[in-house]
Design a protein around this motif. Sequence first.
Motif, PDB file in Angstrom:
ATOM      1  N   MET A   1       0.835  -1.223   0.000  1.00 22.90           N
ATOM      2  CA  MET A   1       0.000   0.000   0.000  1.00 22.90           C
ATOM      3  C   MET A   1       0.861   1.261   0.000  1.00 22.90           C
ATOM      4  SD  MET A   1      -3.362  -0.594   0.879  1.00 22.90           S
ATOM      5  CE  MET A   1      -3.612   0.869   1.870  1.00 22.90           C
ATOM      6  N   ASP A   2       2.195   1.062  -0.133  1.00 22.51           N
ATOM      7  CA  ASP A   2       3.132   2.175  -0.034  1.00 22.51           C
ATOM      8  C   ASP A   2       3.088   2.821   1.357  1.00 22.51           C
ATOM      9  OD1 ASP A   2       5.206   3.118  -1.402  1.00 22.51           O
ATOM     10  OD2 ASP A   2       4.144   4.749  -2.403  1.00 22.51           O
ATOM     11  N   CYS A   3       2.971   1.950   2.336  1.00 22.79           N
ATOM     12  CA  CYS A   3       2.931   2.386   3.734  1.00 22.79           C
ATOM     13  C   CYS A   3       4.015   1.668   4.536  1.00 22.79           C
ATOM     14  CB  CYS A   3       1.585   2.015   4.365  1.00 22.79           C
ATOM     15  SG  CYS A   3       0.204   3.027   3.820  1.00 22.79           S
ATOM     16  N   VAL A   4       4.272   2.151   5.739  1.00 23.17           N
ATOM     17  CA  VAL A   4       5.110   1.428   6.697  1.00 23.17           C
ATOM     18  C   VAL A   4       4.318   1.262   7.980  1.00 23.17           C
ATOM     19  CG1 VAL A   4       7.458   1.972   5.968  1.00 23.17           C
ATOM     20  CG2 VAL A   4       6.206   3.616   7.339  1.00 23.17           C
ATOM     21  N   VAL A   5       4.699   0.229   8.753  1.00 22.40           N
ATOM     22  CA  VAL A   5       4.046   0.008  10.041  1.00 22.40           C
ATOM     23  C   VAL A   5       4.905   0.657  11.129  1.00 22.40           C
ATOM     24  CG1 VAL A   5       3.253  -1.719  11.697  1.00 22.40           C
ATOM     25  CG2 VAL A   5       3.055  -2.166   9.232  1.00 22.40           C
ATOM     26  N   LYS A   6       4.288   1.467  11.949  1.00 22.89           N
ATOM     27  CA  LYS A   6       4.981   2.113  13.069  1.00 22.89           C
ATOM     28  C   LYS A   6       4.154   1.926  14.328  1.00 22.89           C
ATOM     29  CE  LYS A   6       8.394   4.171  10.824  1.00 22.89           C
ATOM     30  NZ  LYS A   6       9.766   3.628  11.023  1.00 22.89           N
ATOM     31  N   LEU A   7       4.817   1.851  15.470  1.00 16.60           N
ATOM     32  CA  LEU A   7       4.078   1.886  16.736  1.00 16.60           C
ATOM     33  C   LEU A   7       3.891   3.373  17.064  1.00 16.60           C
ATOM     34  CD1 LEU A   7       2.845   0.263  19.135  1.00 16.60           C
ATOM     35  CD2 LEU A   7       4.938   0.818  20.375  1.00 16.60           C
ATOM     36  N   LEU A   8       2.641   3.798  17.082  1.00 19.81           N
ATOM     37  CA  LEU A   8       2.372   5.225  17.276  1.00 19.81           C
ATOM     38  C   LEU A   8       1.754   5.506  18.637  1.00 19.81           C
ATOM     39  CD1 LEU A   8       0.829   6.232  13.817  1.00 19.81           C
ATOM     40  CD2 LEU A   8       3.200   6.497  14.583  1.00 19.81           C
ATOM     41  N   ALA A   9       2.188   6.597  19.226  1.00 16.03           N
ATOM     42  CA  ALA A   9       1.480   7.161  20.381  1.00 16.03           C
ATOM     43  C   ALA A   9       0.635   8.285  19.792  1.00 16.03           C
ATOM     44  CB  ALA A   9       2.466   7.707  21.393  1.00 16.03           C
ATOM     45  N   ILE A  10      -0.670   8.171  19.966  1.00 13.62           N
ATOM     46  CA  ILE A  10      -1.581   9.128  19.331  1.00 13.62           C
ATOM     47  C   ILE A  10      -2.389   9.837  20.412  1.00 13.62           C
ATOM     48  CG2 ILE A  10      -3.503   9.384  17.710  1.00 13.62           C
ATOM     49  CD1 ILE A  10      -2.528   6.740  16.406  1.00 13.62           C
ATOM     50  N   CYS A  11      -2.362  11.149  20.364  1.00 11.41           N
ATOM     51  CA  CYS A  11      -3.149  11.940  21.313  1.00 11.41           C
ATOM     52  C   CYS A  11      -3.919  12.944  20.459  1.00 11.41           C
ATOM     53  CB  CYS A  11      -2.252  12.726  22.261  1.00 11.41           C
ATOM     54  SG  CYS A  11      -0.855  11.812  22.946  1.00 11.41           S
ATOM     55  N   GLU A  12      -5.241  12.887  20.473  1.00  6.18           N
ATOM     56  CA  GLU A  12      -5.963  13.841  19.627  1.00  6.18           C
ATOM     57  C   GLU A  12      -7.275  14.274  20.236  1.00  6.18           C
ATOM     58  OE1 GLU A  12      -6.533  12.124  15.751  1.00  6.18           O
ATOM     59  OE2 GLU A  12      -7.356  10.282  16.546  1.00  6.18           O
ATOM     60  N   ARG A  13      -7.673  15.476  19.853  1.00  6.64           N
ATOM     61  CA  ARG A  13      -8.982  15.979  20.267  1.00  6.64           C
ATOM     62  C   ARG A  13     -10.029  15.303  19.410  1.00  6.64           C
ATOM     63  NH1 ARG A  13      -8.813  21.130  22.974  1.00  6.64           N
ATOM     64  NH2 ARG A  13      -6.689  21.922  22.951  1.00  6.64           N
ATOM     65  N   VAL A  14     -11.053  14.767  20.061  1.00  6.57           N
ATOM     66  CA  VAL A  14     -12.139  14.087  19.335  1.00  6.57           C
ATOM     67  C   VAL A  14     -13.432  14.431  20.066  1.00  6.57           C
ATOM     68  CG1 VAL A  14     -12.956  11.854  18.475  1.00  6.57           C
ATOM     69  CG2 VAL A  14     -10.568  12.107  19.059  1.00  6.57           C
ATOM     70  N   PRO A  15     -14.493  14.737  19.341  1.00 10.37           N
ATOM     71  CA  PRO A  15     -15.741  14.945  20.058  1.00 10.37           C
ATOM     72  C   PRO A  15     -16.257  13.622  20.621  1.00 10.37           C
ATOM     73  CG  PRO A  15     -16.036  15.236  17.681  1.00 10.37           C
ATOM     74  CD  PRO A  15     -14.595  14.908  17.907  1.00 10.37           C
ATOM     75  N   GLY A  16     -16.720  13.637  21.843  1.00 11.18           N
ATOM     76  CA  GLY A  16     -17.241  12.409  22.446  1.00 11.18           C
ATOM     77  C   GLY A  16     -18.624  12.070  21.917  1.00 11.18           C
ATOM     78  N   ALA A  17     -19.085  10.851  22.211  1.00 15.52           N
ATOM     79  CA  ALA A  17     -20.415  10.436  21.760  1.00 15.52           C
ATOM     80  C   ALA A  17     -21.480  11.347  22.366  1.00 15.52           C
ATOM     81  CB  ALA A  17     -20.656   8.986  22.171  1.00 15.52           C
ATOM     82  N   ASP A  18     -21.163  11.954  23.529  1.00 17.38           N
ATOM     83  CA  ASP A  18     -22.112  12.855  24.173  1.00 17.38           C
ATOM     84  C   ASP A  18     -22.055  14.272  23.600  1.00 17.38           C
ATOM     85  OD1 ASP A  18     -19.639  13.625  25.083  1.00 17.38           O
ATOM     86  OD2 ASP A  18     -20.007  13.154  27.194  1.00 17.38           O
ATOM     87  N   GLY A  19     -21.237  14.454  22.576  1.00 14.17           N
ATOM     88  CA  GLY A  19     -21.131  15.763  21.930  1.00 14.17           C
ATOM     89  C   GLY A  19     -20.139  16.685  22.628  1.00 14.17           C
ATOM     90  N   LEU A  20     -19.698  16.302  23.826  1.00 11.30           N
ATOM     91  CA  LEU A  20     -18.746  17.146  24.547  1.00 11.30           C
ATOM     92  C   LEU A  20     -17.337  16.876  24.027  1.00 11.30           C
ATOM     93  CD1 LEU A  20     -20.192  16.683  28.152  1.00 11.30           C
ATOM     94  CD2 LEU A  20     -20.354  18.709  26.681  1.00 11.30           C
ATOM     95  N   PRO A  21     -16.455  17.871  24.124  1.00 17.10           N
ATOM     96  CA  PRO A  21     -15.096  17.621  23.627  1.00 17.10           C
ATOM     97  C   PRO A  21     -14.373  16.575  24.461  1.00 17.10           C
ATOM     98  CG  PRO A  21     -15.247  19.792  24.684  1.00 17.10           C
ATOM     99  CD  PRO A  21     -16.629  19.230  24.651  1.00 17.10           C
ATOM    100  N   GLY A  22     -13.598  15.787  23.796  1.00 18.07           N
ATOM    101  CA  GLY A  22     -12.840  14.752  24.499  1.00 18.07           C
ATOM    102  C   GLY A  22     -11.496  14.571  23.835  1.00 18.07           C
TER     103      GLY A  22
END
Length: 443
Positions: free
Chosen positions: A247-268
Amino acid sequence: MSAIDEGKPLRVALLGCGVVGTSVARLLTLGRDDFTARIGRPLEIVGIAVRRLGRDRSETGVAEELFTTDAEELVTRADIVVEVIGGIEPARSLILRAFEHGASVVTANKALLAEDGPTLYAAAEKHGVDLYYEASVAGAIPLLRPLRESLAGDDVTRILGIVNGTTNYVLDKMDSTGQGFDEAVQQAQALGYAEADPTADVEGFDAAAKAAILASLAFHSRVTAADVHREGISEVTAADVRAAADMDCVVKLLAICERVPGADGLPGISVRVHPAMIPRTHPLAGVREAFNAVFVEARAAGSLMFYGPGAGGDPTASAVLGDIVAVARHRVGGGVGPRESAYADLQVLPMGQALTRYYISLQVHDRPGVLAQVATAFAAHEVSIQQVRQQVSQRQDEQSQGGAELVIVTHTASDEALAATVNEISAMDIVRGVTSVMRVEGE
Ligand code: HSE
């Protein structure tokens, strides 16, 4: 402050004399005059606490009589305590004791920060002293200071990090040589990149502690290691890595921290560590061997990349020494560094609510309606397919039975919807086997 005080050395106590401690002591000793000039007062190592006396530690340049096994006593007679023992206890008690006696603390202890950072911050604040810990994440790379200070006026939206050198080395070898996981780990061990017991690295514990620290700073919220969804790399196969390459990709172990809206609509926020495919064009894809790199996206700044050695005696000591200079300057000029900033108090969302993409390859029977059935399962879970490719099975046994391989890449969806889709298709009669499932990040 009196003229005598101005010239008086600042007393530095070192807790631990392993690889990092030895480098810190040696570099402090070697750079004595420059440190004096940079700080405005000399630094004096008043003691190094070790578990056992009697080893040859001449490499540190520190007189033998300054080594002690009494760390509790040592921290009571220092202006700056440098903790490089690691682990939770006795490190935590010693740091708290150092604060009580008015010392500022520099530590490289990711496990402690990720488990109990707020207790340390509160104690430092109560006693009006500093807590610095640049070396706890990504070794020599200046990263926490930029997050804590340089980006304090911006809003970080996402961090994607390669924060574990051991796993990056293993995955890089799997990618460049076609080796399986076990073979690559053995090679990493032989070369000193992986520990004899590599669990903390390969199962993602080390990266999860670092992710908690990064997320706490980036999102002004309290995140502990226990909040971090963690998957290591021990299940990553040579077939996964080949699939990524296709797929022209590489596999990396990533630490991911991101802002995502929660299922309740509040920021998470989503904070997670797992292997993922990233496109070879992504800046993190070019991070080879045991190097670390952290890609930070912020609203005003845009994309930033921090890269360098994430481990090792001298590189880690570089971060520790930078912190020593910072806290020493505060001792000389007054003031303290930034306090804990957790006002945003964002909820850490369960993994199921993380938004991600999946790569899935399946061995299927090559007959009418198969593709439609598979696509229906995706639709039922409201997962949109971005790419689908069918090819004659790469596997000899499947070829002889008229098997085909389906490769599917999804659009972004919740992790729970994606996992449920994979479960459903894995159980279908028309599916002979699921060869590879991996998240896709970095687009
Ligand atoms: N064991 C870590 C790594 C280094 O492999 O990157 C210390 O955090």
